[in-house]
Design a protein around this motif. Structure first.
Motif, PDB file in Angstrom:
ATOM      1  N   ARG A  81       0.955  -1.086   0.005  1.00 49.41           N
ATOM      2  CA  ARG A  81      -0.121  -0.041   0.074  1.00 49.41           C
ATOM      3  C   ARG A  81       0.825   1.226   0.095  1.00 49.41           C
ATOM      4  NH1 ARG A  81      -2.803  -1.179   4.129  1.00 49.41           N
ATOM      5  NH2 ARG A  81      -1.933   0.399   5.630  1.00 49.41           N
ATOM      6  N   LEU A  82       1.957   1.180   0.678  1.00 45.50           N
ATOM      7  CA  LEU A  82       2.906   2.484   0.726  1.00 45.50           C
ATOM      8  C   LEU A  82       3.419   2.772  -0.420  1.00 45.50           C
ATOM      9  CD1 LEU A  82       4.536   1.893   4.417  1.00 45.50           C
ATOM     10  CD2 LEU A  82       2.958   3.583   3.752  1.00 45.50           C
ATOM     11  N   ALA A  83       3.696   1.493  -0.912  1.00 42.44           N
ATOM     12  CA  ALA A  83       4.445   1.565  -2.413  1.00 42.44           C
ATOM     13  C   ALA A  83       3.375   2.246  -3.579  1.00 42.44           C
ATOM     14  CB  ALA A  83       5.057   0.310  -2.905  1.00 42.44           C
ATOM     15  N   ARG A  84       2.139   1.887  -3.233  1.00 42.53           N
ATOM     16  CA  ARG A  84       1.265   2.464  -4.313  1.00 42.53           C
ATOM     17  C   ARG A  84       1.007   4.102  -4.287  1.00 42.53           C
ATOM     18  NH1 ARG A  84      -1.532  -1.204  -7.565  1.00 42.53           N
ATOM     19  NH2 ARG A  84      -1.544  -3.364  -6.860  1.00 42.53           N
ATOM     20  N   GLU A  85       1.401   4.375  -2.820  1.00 40.58           N
ATOM     21  CA  GLU A  85       1.298   5.846  -2.533  1.00 40.58           C
ATOM     22  C   GLU A  85       2.621   6.491  -2.971  1.00 40.58           C
ATOM     23  OE1 GLU A  85       1.022   6.287   1.753  1.00 40.58           O
ATOM     24  OE2 GLU A  85      -0.866   5.393   1.934  1.00 40.58           O
TER      25      GLU A  85
END
Length: 616
Positions: free
Chosen positions: A506-510
């Motif tokens: 999820r952090l990577a998508r952000e």
């Protein structure tokens, strides 16, 4: 007899047995060919057909080149002949030697036996060496009409020999006096080709008139012997006109990765020497560990498939016993029926060791035939100066190995690369090189640190799962304590990864959104656990950095201060380099000097820029 899984059996397929031709080789793509009419012709380099721009375009997928010039005169003409043939054929070029044959006589010529002398073997080596500049061509010298000196040599059969890729065009070096595409000569050529081999129904024919350059080549034999490339062990005689002895059974071995022209010389000499059976050992398992870039080796079954097709094409009268080679001696060290062994300059000492081993076990020595290595005239830095599979694998670094994933769910303006590799592979240094070329790099380790930090999205779930005793006094998660809790405990490790991996994703998508806001078009996710975590679902391509395990252990020990055993244990807990490469689109290696790595990365980046518009 060995039979590769899901492959046709390699045995004593004779020229008389009709066998359906297999489809195109899976690793070579080419346009679908529509057979040309019989009046297709090529004249001199000044012809309108060539000047229209078609002269440099290969228009046939497969061809048969019939060479009729005496060998001594043919050798200096060979390079221009092959260049002319390569302009017309783009995949498989069969070569049939019939020196001295005339296509201009009233009588239809017939195939006749060519005595296998050392001159013939040297010429075949010379031909394969010359063909190496045309790497798009799979050249195969047919040996059905070439016979070694032997009392048990079978007579030439009048039946048609099946070929894996039936020729669509027949070419020849035979020339008419007026330099034309003389129709009766072409008809003779077509009839000759179809009387010997299975050809396409609408066979085209071309009389080649290569550009031999300034000066006229003499029509008569130059009587200048070719360089000696085959050295038999004493007491076998060696002179150009000396007939080559034939044997019932013999052996040859190798890795045979991406079958190349040096392999073909080795195999062709072995096929000429053998009259009944040839045992072919194909290196596998432990014998592959010392190879350069072993992760890029073709699988054993694929190597056997290509090898089998080549062998049955060039000499279908032989029985081929293809077996996995699991130790340095192989069957050559223990089979009492074998009489000869073909080796290269590099493996000659191994051949001598085989003979010592045989003598120790009361077996007769094998006659050794040593083949000179083919020089690679176009080798580059960090590549061998011989034609070798190692150089071919080196050239694969940075190239696309399989089609990219289509990811319509990802931002349309962003191309995402997942960068992975075993511990110590140099993955992070490659990430920094890509950043220098303009990529936005997402470091999954840094995202993990953010997730673990107090107030981070994974902090509370991890503390609840593993208890407060994993915390420092200041409340920060002690990653060493947590690591010792999960290391070697699959159940505990799964609990941790089930918490962490979705959070990091999820952090990577952000971060991808941040990349787009900065105007970046390529985003690289640097993640050692990319594939284990299933993050390949959010990238277009997986790029893997590989190095030998021994080098990885050395780097880990030097970088992290671990013992060799601890470093080995760390690597065993990860996917192997081979497992990573099997799911990768691009492979890189940091095994050499930094400037070599930089060139690899720049090459991969340049190729990436070309395909991004086709994928997004």
């Amino acid at each position: 007899m060995y039979q590769a899984p899901c492959l046709p059996q390699v045995s004593s397929r004779s020229a008389q047995t009709p066998v359906p031709a297999p489809g195109p080789l899976p690793w070579v793509q080419g346009p679908t060919f529509q057979p040309q009419p019989h009046n297709f012709s090529v004249t001199h380099a000044s012809s309108p057909w060539l000047s229209a721009g078609l002269g440099s375009m290969a228009v046939f997928r497969s061809g048969l080149l019939v060479l009729t010039t005496p060998l001594a005169s043919l050798a200096p003409r060979l390079a221009p002949i092959l260049t002319s043939a390569a302009r017309l054929v783009n995949h498989t070029l069969y070569v049939h030697l019939q020196p001295g044959m005339s296509l201009g006589a009233p009588a239809q010529p017939q195939s006749s036996l060519v005595q296998a002398t050392f001159e013939v073997l040297d010429f075949i080596t010379h031909l394969y060496a010359g063909a190496d500049v045309h790497r798009h061509l799979d050249v195969r010298v047919l040996l059905t009409n070439i016979g070694a000196k032997s009392a048990f040599l079978p007579p030439l059969s009048g039946s048609v020999q099946n070929l894996a890729h039936p020729p669509e065009v027949v070419l020849t070096d035979f020339q008419t006096l007026d330099g034309s595409q003389y129709n009766p000569v072409k008809q003779q050529l077509e009839r000759y080709a179809t009387s010997c081999y299975s050809c396409c129904p609408q066979l085209a024919s071309v009389l080649l008139y290569p550009d031999y350059g300034p000066g006229e080549l003499p029509a008569e034999s130059l009587d200048v012997p070719l360089p000696s490339t085959i050295r038999p062990a004493s007491p076998v005689a060696r002179s150009p006109k000396q007939p080559v002895r034939g044997y019932h059974r013999g052996a040859v071995g190798g890795t045979f990765d991406r079958l190349h022209n040096a392999h073909k010389v080795l195999l062709s000499v072995a096929c000429i020497l053998a009259q009944e059976q040839l045992v072919v050992g194909v290196a596998d398992k432990d014998l592959l560990k010392s190879k350069l870039l072993p992760e890029l080796l073709q699988p054993y079954a694929e190597r056997v498939e290509h090898l089998s097709e080549f062998l049955v094409d060039i000499k279908p009268s032989l029985t081929f016993d293809i077996i996995p080679l699991l130790d340095p001696y192989g069957p050559a060290g223990s089979d009492p029926s074998l009489e000869f062994l073909v080796v290269s300059e590099e493996t000659y000492r191994g051949g001598m060791a085989v003979n010592r081993f045989r003598l120790e076990n009361d077996l007769e020595e094998l006659a050794l035939y040593q083949i000179q290595l083919l020089k690679d005239q176009s080798h580059k830095e960090n590549e061998e100066d011989k034609v070798s599979s190692s150089s071919f694998r080196h050239r694969m670094l940075g190239k696309l190995l399989r089609p990219p994933y289509k990811r319509p769910e990802l931002p349309t303006q962003l191309y995402v690369i997942g960068l992975t590799g075993i511990s110590g592979s140099g993955k992070s240094s490659v990430a920094q090189r890509l950043k220098g070329l303009g990529a936005y790099v997402i470091d999954s380790d840094q995202l993990g640190h953010r997730a673990y930090a107090p107030g981070g999205p994974a902090y509370q779930p991890v503390v609840e799962a593993f208890g407060t005793d994993i915390l420092h006094k200041d409340g920060i998660i002690n990653r060493k304590v947590l690591g010792s809790r999960v290391f070697g405990n699959k159940k505990q490790l799964k609990i941790l990864t089930d918490i962490m991996w979705p959070v990091i994703a999820r952090l990577a998508r952000e971060e991808m959104e941040h990349a787009m806001a900065e105007g970046k078009h390529v985003c690289v996710i640097d993640a050692a656990m990319l594939l284990e975590a299933g993050w390949q679902d959010m990238v277009h391509e997986v790029w893997t950095v590989v190095i030998p395990e021994t080098e990885a252990i050395r780097r880990i020990v030097e970088r992290d201060g671990l013992s060799e055993a601890a470093a080995q244990s760390r690597l065993q807990s990860q996917m192997s380099g081979q497992q990573l490469v099997d799911q990768s689109h691009v492979v890189l290696s940091t095994l050499w000097e930094p400037h070599v790595t930089q060139r690899q990365v720049e090459k991969a980046w340049a190729l990436l820029q070309k395909r991004i518009p086709q994928t997004l």
